[in-house]
Enzyme design. Structure first.
Site, PDB file in Angstrom:
ATOM      1  N   GLU A 188      27.780 -43.100  25.271  1.00 51.55           N
ATOM      2  CA  GLU A 188      28.297 -44.465  25.115  1.00 51.55           C
ATOM      3  C   GLU A 188      27.262 -45.411  24.509  1.00 51.55           C
ATOM      4  O   GLU A 188      27.599 -46.360  23.816  1.00 51.55           O
ATOM      5  CB  GLU A 188      28.801 -45.007  26.454  1.00 51.55           C
TER       6      GLU A 188
ATOM      7  N   LYS B 174      43.146 -49.071  35.653  1.00 54.54           N
ATOM      8  CA  LYS B 174      44.016 -48.001  35.148  1.00 54.54           C
ATOM      9  C   LYS B 174      45.494 -48.368  35.314  1.00 54.54           C
ATOM     10  O   LYS B 174      46.310 -48.102  34.430  1.00 54.54           O
ATOM     11  CB  LYS B 174      43.689 -46.699  35.879  1.00 54.54           C
TER      12      LYS B 174
ATOM     13  N   PHE C 109      35.943 -43.050  43.178  1.00 53.86           N
ATOM     14  CA  PHE C 109      35.262 -42.202  42.199  1.00 53.86           C
ATOM     15  C   PHE C 109      35.093 -42.949  40.876  1.00 53.86           C
ATOM     16  O   PHE C 109      36.042 -43.500  40.324  1.00 53.86           O
ATOM     17  CB  PHE C 109      36.065 -40.908  41.975  1.00 53.86           C
ATOM     18  N   GLN C 110      33.874 -42.983  40.391  1.00 57.59           N
ATOM     19  CA  GLN C 110      33.511 -43.659  39.139  1.00 57.59           C
ATOM     20  C   GLN C 110      33.858 -45.148  39.133  1.00 57.59           C
ATOM     21  O   GLN C 110      34.146 -45.727  38.089  1.00 57.59           O
ATOM     22  CB  GLN C 110      34.118 -42.946  37.928  1.00 57.59           C
TER      23      GLN C 110
ATOM     24  N   MET D 148       3.407 -47.396  17.909  1.00 59.72           N
ATOM     25  CA  MET D 148       3.147 -48.806  18.161  1.00 59.72           C
ATOM     26  C   MET D 148       2.392 -48.994  19.480  1.00 59.72           C
ATOM     27  O   MET D 148       1.487 -49.826  19.575  1.00 59.72           O
ATOM     28  CB  MET D 148       4.452 -49.598  18.168  1.00 59.72           C
TER      29      MET D 148
HETATM   30  C1  LIG Z   1      13.895 -47.892  24.953  1.00 56.52           C
HETATM   31  C2  LIG Z   1      12.489 -48.271  24.713  1.00 56.52           C
HETATM   32  N1  LIG Z   1      11.501 -47.741  25.468  1.00 56.52           N
HETATM   33  C3  LIG Z   1      10.213 -48.077  25.236  1.00 56.52           C
HETATM   34  C4  LIG Z   1       9.880 -48.965  24.273  1.00 56.52           C
HETATM   35  C5  LIG Z   1       8.427 -49.359  24.027  1.00 56.52           C
HETATM   36  N2  LIG Z   1       7.975 -48.968  22.697  1.00 56.52           N
HETATM   37  C6  LIG Z   1       7.960 -49.820  21.658  1.00 56.52           C
HETATM   38  S1  LIG Z   1       7.448 -49.114  20.240  1.00 56.52           S
HETATM   39  C7  LIG Z   1       7.207 -47.631  20.993  1.00 56.52           C
HETATM   40  C8  LIG Z   1       6.700 -46.446  20.222  1.00 56.52           C
HETATM   41  C9  LIG Z   1       7.693 -45.975  19.247  1.00 56.52           C
HETATM   42  O1  LIG Z   1       7.247 -44.726  18.794  1.00 56.52           O
HETATM   43  P1  LIG Z   1       7.976 -44.012  17.585  1.00 56.52           P
HETATM   44  O2  LIG Z   1       9.426 -44.013  17.802  1.00 56.52           O
HETATM   45  O3  LIG Z   1       7.341 -42.702  17.359  1.00 56.52           O
HETATM   46  O4  LIG Z   1       7.701 -44.993  16.377  1.00 56.52           O
HETATM   47  P2  LIG Z   1       6.291 -45.417  15.708  1.00 56.52           P
HETATM   48  O5  LIG Z   1       5.802 -46.624  16.437  1.00 56.52           O
HETATM   49  O6  LIG Z   1       5.360 -44.268  15.857  1.00 56.52           O
HETATM   50  O7  LIG Z   1       6.659 -45.719  14.322  1.00 56.52           O
HETATM   51  C10 LIG Z   1       7.530 -47.716  22.350  1.00 56.52           C
HETATM   52  C11 LIG Z   1       7.402 -46.614  23.303  1.00 56.52           C
HETATM   53  C12 LIG Z   1      10.954 -49.528  23.528  1.00 56.52           C
HETATM   54  N3  LIG Z   1      10.743 -50.442  22.587  1.00 56.52           N
HETATM   55  N4  LIG Z   1      12.225 -49.158  23.755  1.00 56.52           N
END
Ligand SMILES: Cc1ncc(C[n+]2csc(CCOP(=O)(O)OP(=O)(O)O)c2C)c(N)n1
Lengths: 580, 180
Positions: free
Chosen positions: A69, A181, A131-132, A495
């Site tokens: 979803e 429902k 349920f659900q 990042m």
């Molecule tokens: C759902 C979610 N979990 C954690 C984060 C924190 N976060 C931001 S950027 C990042 C790293 C992303 O890594 P990648 O997808 O390999 O992309 P890159 O930065 O290497 O281009 C994380 C863990 C987020 N933004 N969203």
């Protein structure tokens, strides 16, 4: 409780029915009346009557079966953002509904119009831990513009009409309608569907006050160093032309927010770049040098402003927004112009003098040159043997000429892509801005394609984010969806690793991430794929991807420890932006 | 500087709206000192009265967020000197204690209270007034073995207001006015 009968002004519709209809069919009739063509969804017990009704509407309504979803709602977001229409989602009760929460929060903060329909247990079971059964309304209240639970089929036409009206009018946002429902199954006397045009307690557009437009014009006319900041409001207001006319008449340099990107062609001479933590050098520095700052359809997010106490203190602030609560929320405006920029911009344009600010604009160009020398050249034309994300995007630009829709996930690749991607057309940059939702790009790209079938859609995704929602490859496979998937693999959660390098003494705590064999993975879904590890193969591989008929996955191995610069470190002023 | 502000919200009478409004305060870590919902002068329209102790800046922002909600017709805030306000308190005390030790007549007169129930075992007093007034009576009664105490939320009426009838007419008319 029922919806107050007197609070909605109804417009006559052309379709007239005088038959017994089930609540489920009434939902689908509402979709047809609202011009819905595509639904993203996933069935389950509590929404089965609606799916059963859908069986007879397959020639009129296209349903895309997603794999989760969350994928469904991100796809609807992508659809809404490239089509300018409302995205529509189906999910079942309980886990189906809770899986929508991330997408709702994302759509809420990025002002994306959605109507989500969730199934709910029979109304006599509400509150019994059936349920659900989940309290979807209360879970989603903070992340919806409006939500409502229907327990009686008679309410459906009016509630759906309100849902679409609220989702797309004013500052758009997600609406969730939870339907028990029994209401889906219930037969009722269906009269007609009338579109909603007014709700007495809801003012989508504030009334434009001429005196504030005049005050804004006066500030702009007196300005020596005016600077325009534009956000997604331009795109949502469908005011791209009005905006262009405005800045061209005033000779006003303009920089975009992350979501404002593509509202003005990136090559336009007055487009001086992007704002924000990883935005361009000139726009950030000169924010603290301009004398009048004109913000349009943007909300001064902290990633744009940096340290607020040192943000544009020298400037008079003019703020145009459709949402009155945004004015004076983060940055105090000297002149606040409430209203839809589609209405206010032409008024403002008519009152400003024709002007050029050559010397002032030259300052932006000078800073751009500094940025090119210190950052951009190395990023787009690197000397080292490891590939950079920037050069991949640069080569992509060369091949697409800036005509593609580019969907990004979240992380370094997102910032690099938004910094360097070329955009000729509006609604071409689709990214998760306010929420920063990893896993957004792949499903959003699917929806983006349905929203703009004639355009090329490229999803640029990190190796981390791709692994969050890669199950949607199944959706691509089953529906033959032509999206180009470009994985920029740095084998890190890049990042976060960058922050660890810069602010946590290189203590790389759990950011080293392994990937599966993406080529085998894609093949198992019947999706053509290729991996590039050496620069000499890059351009050919990108061209292959773009020319391929149908979906294609291209994995590009890039340098592991590259950083995105410039950067405004957290807690610093925009003028303290670092080039390295 | 923090001060006491009374927020008035006119809304449609819809389920879920109380939660939608309440979570806007908790999200911002704003403590609601008192919250009352009741009918208003207009049939079918509800009126929330919410009291917070906050800076005007914080109150202004939350009020504009509240007003943005689809089912909110109007929201505004006032300082204490712009409103007439009251709270109601009930005090249950042992009848013998109170009858024996206190000049009840004088007490009631002094605090504008009245006895609403008098039984052999207990007496219930009611007082209406500002927080300090009902608080005072609480202090006075405490030594006599106060059994129960409860105080209502604040209800408030603006000194300078002509009510909501006209405003509602305006909102309903807006359907027919083209925006600019
Ligand atoms: C759902 C979610 N979990 C954690 C984060 C924190 N976060 C931001 S950027 C990042 C790293 C992303 O890594 P990648 O997808 O390999 O992309 P890159 O930065 O290497 O281009 C994380 C863990 C987020 N933004 N969203």
């Amino acid at each position: 409780m029922s919806l107050a009968k007197n609070d909605t002004v109804l417009q006559e519709s052309t379709v007239e029915y005088d038959t017994q209809l089930s609540g489920s069919s009434a939902v689908l009739e509402a979709f047809l009346a609202e011009g819905v063509d595509t639904i993203f969804g996933y069935p389950g017990g509590a929404i089965m009557p609606i799916y059963d009704a859908l069986y007879d509407y397959q020639d009129k309504l296209q349903h895309i079966l997603v794999r989760h979803e969350q994928g469904g709602i991100h796809a609807a977001q992508g659809y809404a953002r490239t089509s300018g229409k409302v995205g529509v989602v189906f999910a079942t009760s309980g886990p189906g509904a809770t899986n929508l929460v991330t997408g709702l929060a994302d759509a809420m903060i990025d002002s994306t119009p959605l109507v989500c329909i969730t199934g709910q247990v029979f109304s006599h079971l509400l509150g019994t831990d059936a349920f659900q059964e989940t309290d979807v309304i209360n879970i989603t209240t903070p992340v919806t513009k409006w939500n409502y639970q229907v327990t009686d089929a008679n309410e459906i036409p009016e509630v759906l009409a309100k849902a679409f009206y609220i989702a797309e009018s004013g500052r758009p946002g997600p609406v969730l309608i939870d339907i028990t429902k029994n209401a889906q199954l219930q037969k009722f006397d269906y009269k007609r569907y009338t579109k909603c045009k007014h709700i007495r307690s809801y003012r989508p557009k504030p009334i434009v006050r001429k005196e504030y437009v005049e005050a804004a014009a006066q500030l702009i006319n007196e300005a020596k160093k005016p600077f325009v900041l534009f956000g997604q409001g331009i795109i949502l207001g469908k005011a791209e032309n009005e905006f262009k006319t405005f800045i061209e008449k005033g000779g006003l340099p303009a920089a975009c927010t992350l979501l404002g990107l593509s509202a003005l062609p990136t090559e336009h001479p007055l487009h001086v770049g992007m704002l924000g933590m990883h935005g361009n050098y000139g726009p950030n520095v000169l924010t603290n040098e301009c004398d009048v700052l004109i913000a349009i359809g943007m909300r001064f997010d902290d990633r744009v402003t940096g340290l607020l106490s040192k943000y544009a203190k020298q400037a008079k602030i003019v703020h145009l927004d459709i949402d009155p609560s945004e004015i004076n929320k983060n940055v105090k405006a000297d002149v606040g112009v409430w209203g839809d920029c589609k209405d206010t911009l032409p008024l403002l344009t008519s009152l400003i003098n024709e002007n050029v600010h050559t010397a002032w604009i030259q300052k932006f160009y000078d800073y751009r040159q500094q940025e090119i020398d210190a950052v951009i050249t190395n990023e787009l034309h690197p000397k080292g043997d490891k590939m950079t994300m920037g050069e991949v995007i640069h080569q992509l630009n060369e091949l697409t000429h800036g005509n593609a829709i580019v969907v990004t996930d979240v992380g370094q690749h997102q910032m690099v892509t938004c910094r360097y991607a070329k955009f000729n057309d509006t609604k071409s940059n689709i990214t998760s801005g306010g929420l920063g939702t990893m896993g957004f790009a792949l499903p959003a790209a699917i929806g983006a394609k349905f929203g703009a079938l004639h355009r090329t859609v490229v999803a640029v995704i990190g190796d981390g984010g791709f692994q969050m929602t890669l199950q949607e490859l199944g959706t691509i496979m089953q529906n033959d969806i032509d999206v180009k998937i470009l994985i920029l693999n740095n084998q890190f959660l890049g990042m976060v690793r960058q922050w660890q390098e810069l602010f946590h003494e290189r203590r790389y705590s759990f950011t080293d991430i392994k990937s599966p064999d993406y080529i085998m993975l894609a093949k198992s879904y019947g999706i053509a794929a290729q991996k590039v590890e050496a620069r000499e193969n890059l351009v050919a591989a990108l061209a292959t991807m773009l020319q391929h008929k149908g979906s294609f996955l291209l994995e590009v191995m890039v340098g592991r420890e590259n950083n995105v610069f410039p950067m405004v470190p957290q807690g610093c002023s925009v003028s303290e932006i670092r080039l390295r | 500087m923090k001060a006491e502000y009374t927020i008035t919200v006119y809304t449609e009478n819809h389920i879920g709206l109380l939660n939608r409004i309440a979570i806007m305060f908790s999200r911002r870590k704003i403590n609601i000192e008192s919250l009352n919902t009741s009918p208003s002068e207009v049939n079918g329209i509800h009126r929330f009265t919410i009291v917070v102790n906050e800076t005007e800046e914080v109150v202004r922002k939350i009020v504009s967020q509240i007003e943005k909600q689809v089912e909110v017709l109007k929201a505004f805030y006032n300082t204490d000197n712009e409103i007439v306000w009251q709270e109601l308190a009930l005090y249950k005390v042992p009848t013998d204690e109170i009858a024996e030790k206190v000049k009840v007549e004088r007490l009631l007169r002094e605090y504008g209270a009245r006895a609403v129930v008098i039984r052999k075992d207990y007496t219930i007093f009611e007082a209406t007034g500002h927080r300090e007034e009902t608080e005072k009576l609480l202090e006075v009664l405490a030594p006599y073995g106060l059994i129960e105490f409860v105080r209502s939320a604040r209800v408030a009426i603006l000194k300078a207001s002509s009510g909501f009838h006209d405003k509602l007419m305006e909102l309903e008319m807006e359907a027919n006015i083209e925006s600019i």
